[in-house]
Design an enzyme around this catalytic site. Structure first.
Site, short mmCIF file in Angstrom:
data_model
loop_
_atom_site.label_atom_id
_atom_site.label_comp_id
_atom_site.label_asym_id
_atom_site.label_seq_id
_atom_site.Cartn_x
_atom_site.Cartn_y
_atom_site.Cartn_z
N GLU A 1 3.33 0.03 7.63
CA GLU A 1 4.05 0.57 6.62
C GLU A 1 4.73 -0.46 5.76
O GLU A 1 4.85 -0.41 4.60
CB GLU A 1 4.76 1.85 7.12
N THR B 1 -4.65 9.96 -8.10
CA THR B 1 -3.98 9.23 -7.12
C THR B 1 -4.39 9.70 -5.80
O THR B 1 -4.09 9.39 -4.52
CB THR B 1 -2.39 9.23 -7.32
C1 DMJ Z 1 -1.70 10.01 -0.96
O1 DMJ Z 1 -1.08 11.12 -0.81
C2 DMJ Z 1 -1.53 9.41 -2.42
O2 DMJ Z 1 -2.39 8.41 -2.56
C3 DMJ Z 1 -0.29 8.90 -2.83
O3 DMJ Z 1 -0.34 8.46 -4.39
C4 DMJ Z 1 0.27 7.96 -2.23
N1 DMJ Z 1 0.21 8.11 -0.64
C5 DMJ Z 1 -0.63 8.86 -0.33
C6 DMJ Z 1 -1.68 8.14 0.53
O4 DMJ Z 1 -1.21 6.88 1.18
#
Ligand code: DMJ
Length: 812
Positions: free
Chosen positions: A381, A502
């Site tokens: 992370e 996303t």
């Molecule tokens: C997902 O829920 C999406 O990609 C978000 O934009 C960032 N975090 C997570 C994946 O790591």
């Protein structure tokens, strides 16, 4: 004809058999004539089907042992639910709204895999699961719920209603997914009803704000404040109700108006007051999808305003935060380095760079994530990149040593690495990225697969598994991996302008949908119309008190003032959707958003002289493959559980098979030192990049961050060359600006030279120059006077910094 047919029938089985033989890579005796070829269709199919099987394995387990709860624990095989006992457990409850989020978030993966029966079954299950829609007493995060639930439903609705898609549901589907998406959006939208128009981070799906404490909504990050613009604008297109687009667009513009003079956005604010909370900026957690949706929104909605935001933000990032292998976190007001770590979420950025056309840099940034994966078996992370002299000579590392470089140690099988791998493969078609995909797939089959599903690491430094299957594993990680191998997926050949959300939910707009929206959109919700009107009024009012330092900061005040002052050209910073301006007539000569994006591509460009599948262009021509390993050798320390694992690019069959033995070589590490100078001058930073990689500037206006390499004979430069003493013969001083170099004899030969290697994040290739127009270099006499003390120019037109020539910065 008959002859041809016979050949086909005779050859096909032979070819198939041979390909299967080649496919068995560990069996040397069988690697015969197909040894040299890239992934053939049998291999691709095998990998694609393997990913599909893995998905179904986890999905079925969720349905049987996790549903109707939000998640399934892959090791304990029991549901992971919302923390009903402790409503303040935000870490759990932000995402787990008690709304079967895995079921909804994974729906489009079935669509991408063309699994129509299962897709139809799951749509039915969703309809049955939410008879009362989302009337649930759960306080959830607006951002997470938008990207997983609203985005998942909208994208699945697009699939279900598009006759060109394999999972098209036809008459049997009545639009339930869209109705559910709208219901959820209506429950989330009140989060924008703040004094600023910026959303609070959390809301209760049933009772809005009632059970929410002030503390839990006092800070929101910029990714969360702006991101719903993407899903909500799609919702407007589909429902014709423009309030979703307008309310979220206002928040996007207002957030961007909170940027600093350097065009950098601080990472978090108080949405009620607009006060800045976290002044650092970067590309990772808390800010990632701001960039993502500025660019993706620009593409999907053909929106110039969003494109401008993306371009300004990206330029500023490149000037202030771009390092060789990653983007650093910097102070948003000064651009100074702020943290010595990067986070795993930033691994998505190379994929976004591909979309922007900057493939060259995407390749570099992706390489760092690959090295992290090699080291830890996943992407921690947070990883600390500082190199410690004390560690450089160490032979043995204790677990504590390793932990000290991993400030946040978990890896929940996030998708960003495979996401960027997928985008890079689509852009380069380099089998390198397929091989990376195979390595990730093998990890999924071995270390991340548990009895009931997939889970990442609780601690990458010990290899302790995490008993959690986050929904993005099924919605993103496995989807991007599948798409990497499914080269003929319908998404890859469609004429629609498909953009992934996303959360990896594909979105597209057809010309029909766009026309329908343009002609029939409405906004008749008084609450939100009045809200936007009041927000704009407050913006105008604040312009009357310019001397007061309000949260808005300089930019917004100036903007608001420009709205208020008749003689100033109003900027378009704040959305005017609710009271639309006269529509601009489409200008046929004007390039679309897509056409305006163009970056030169260097070594990543597909080579046309040879068949692409014979070897990996990257492995053969990229001579910095092991630079990260050497440069960060004191922080990329492999923990015990990884000690017997061979890094993927060194595994048998990777390098020797895919690198072209004639070209492939490794560049020696530079032994030169470097320094960076920042010149902040009035004016715009406009540069022209020439075909050989040289850069021409008319002036030095704007912010210029120049990296200078110190050149000393015998040292190895950043291009891997031994520096030639001849360079020094041609570098004598003759000052023309009458600066301190006046005192230096004309025949003096310096013992040190500089060479510019990076300008505002753009790498200058070896032997490329940075030229500046001599006549216009300084705009004012004052500037010139200031610079006299610092700069000079010798008889070779080389600019000199304190009497040391910069050999490739030329005044012309
Ligand atoms: C997902 O829920 C999406 O990609 C978000 O934009 C960032 N975090 C997570 C994946 O790591």
């Amino acid at each position: 004809m008959l002859y041809t047919l016979i050949w086909v029938w005779v050859l096909l089985p032979i070819w198939a058999q041979a390909s299967q033989e080649h496919f068995n890579r560990n069996d040397n005796s069988k690697q015969l004539q197909f040894e040299k070829y890239s992934f053939n269709r049998f291999e691709l199919k095998h990998y694609r089907e393997t990913v599909k099987d893995l998905f179904h394995f986890a999905h079925e387990n969720y349905l049987q042992k996790g549903y109707p709860y939000d998640e399934l624990r892959p090791i304990a095989c029991i549901p992971k639910t919302r923390n009903f006992e402790d409503p303040d457990d935000e870490i759990t409850n932000d995402v787990l709204g008690n709304f079967s989020v895995t079921l909804v978030d994974s729906l489009t993966t079935l669509a991408v895999m063309n699994d129509r029966p299962k897709f139809a079954e799951m749509v039915k299950l969703i309809e049955d699961t939410f008879p009362n829609k989302f009337n649930i007493d759960s306080t959830v995060q607006v951002f997470e719920t938008t990207i997983r639930i609203v985005g998942g439903l909208i994208s699945a609705h697009l699939y279900a209603t598009d006759p060109s898609k394999k999972v098209y549901l036809g008459e049997e589907y009545k639009g339930s997914l869209l109705q559910l998406a709208k219901d959820m959006a209506d429950r989330l939208l009140p989060s924008y009803l703040t004094l600023t128009g910026l959303p609070v981070p959390r809301i209760n799906l049933r009772s809005k704000f009632d059970p929410i404490s002030v503390e839990s909504v006092s800070e929101n990050n910029v990714a969360a404040m702006v991101s719903p613009i993407f899903e909500f604008t799609m919702l407007s297109y589909l429902t014709l109700d423009s309030k979703y687009a307008d309310v979220t667009r206002y928040a996007m513009n207002k957030t961007w108006a909170l940027r600093t003079e350097l065009q950098l956005l601080p990472m978090s604010f108080n949405p009620q007051s607009g006060q800045c909370y976290t002044p650092i900026s970067g590309v990772g957690a808390s800010i990632d999808s701001f960039y993502e949706y500025a660019l993706k929104g620009a593409i999907l909605f053909d929106d110039d305003g969003l494109l401008k935001i993306w371009q300004d933000a990206y330029n500023s990032l490149n000037t202030n935060s771009r390092a060789d292998w990653f983007y650093t976190n910097v102070q948003s007001t000064t651009g100074q380095l702020q943290t010595l770590w990067i986070d795993s979420l930033s691994a998505f950025f190379p994929g976004l760079q591909v979309l922007a056309g900057d493939v060259e840099d995407a390749i570099l940034k992706h390489m760092l994530t690959l090295k992290l994966w090699n080291t830890f078996g996943g992407v921690p992370e947070r990883w600390d990149f500082q190199t410690l002299a004390a560690f450089e000579k160490k032979k043995e590392f204790t677990p504590e040593d390793i932990k000290s470089f991993v400030p946040l140690e978990w890896y929940p099988l996030r998708p960003e690495f495979v996401e960027s791998t997928y985008f890079l493969y689509r852009a380069t078609r380099d089998p390198f990225y397929l091989n990376v995909g195979v390595a990730i797939l093998e990890s999924l089959q071995t270390r991340f697969k548990h009895e009931c599903g997939f889970g990442g690491f609780q601690d990458v430094t010990t290899g302790e598994p995490q008993d959690r299957m986050e929904t993005f594993i099924l919605s993103e990680t496995l989807k991007y991996l599948y798409l990497l191998f499914d080269v003929d997926n319908e998404l890859h050949s469609t004429r629609d302008n498909v953009v992934f959300s996303t959360e990896a939910h594909p979105m597209w707009l057809t010309p029909k949908m766009i026309n329908n929206y343009e002609q029939n959109k409405y906004f008749n919700d008084t609450v939100y119309r009045e809200h936007l009107r009041a927000c704009r009024k407050r913006d105008r009012k604040s312009a009357l008190h310019e001397n007061e330092r309000t949260f808005m900061g300089g930019k917004l005040l100036r903007f608001a003032k420009s709205l208020f002052t008749a003689d100033q050209e109003p900027t378009k910073d704040i959305s005017t959707h609710a009271q639309p301006e006269p529509e601009e007539q489409p200008d046929a000569s004007k390039p679309s958003v897509y056409e305006q994006m163009c970056f030169p591509v260097d070594f990543a460009a597909p080579h046309t002289d040879k068949p692409q599948w014979l070897h990996s262009h990257l492995l053969s021509h990229f001579d910095r493959l092991f630079e990260i390993d050497r440069r960060y050798n004191s922080t990329l320390i492999r923990p015990k559980h990884m000690q017997n694992v061979v890094p993927m690019e060194l595994q048998r069959g990777f390098y020797e098979k895919w690198a072209h033995d004639k070209f492939a070589h490794s560049r020696p590490m530079p032994s030169t030192e470097a320094l960076e100078i920042v010149l902040d001058l009035p004016g715009e930073c406009q540069l022209i990049r020439l075909p050989d990689g040289s850069i021409h500037r008319e002036t030095l206006g704007g912010r210029n961050k120049i990296r200078l390499e110190k050149i000393e004979p015998g040292k190895i430069d950043v291009y891997g060359r031994i520096l030639d003493p001849q360079l020094f013969v041609s570098a004598r001083c003759k000052d023309v600006f009458k600066s301190t170099c006046d005192k230096i004899d004309r025949l003096y030969t310096p013992s040190l030279l500089y060479r510019a290697t990076v300008l505002n994040g753009i790498n200058l290739p070896a032997d490329a120059n940075l030229t500046i127009n001599r006549k216009t270099v300084f705009k004012t006499q004052r500037e010139e006077n200031t610079f006299r003390d610092l700069f000079g120019q010798n008889s070779y037109n080389q600019l000199m910094l304190e009497c040391t020539p910069i050999i490739n910065m030329l005044m012309q």
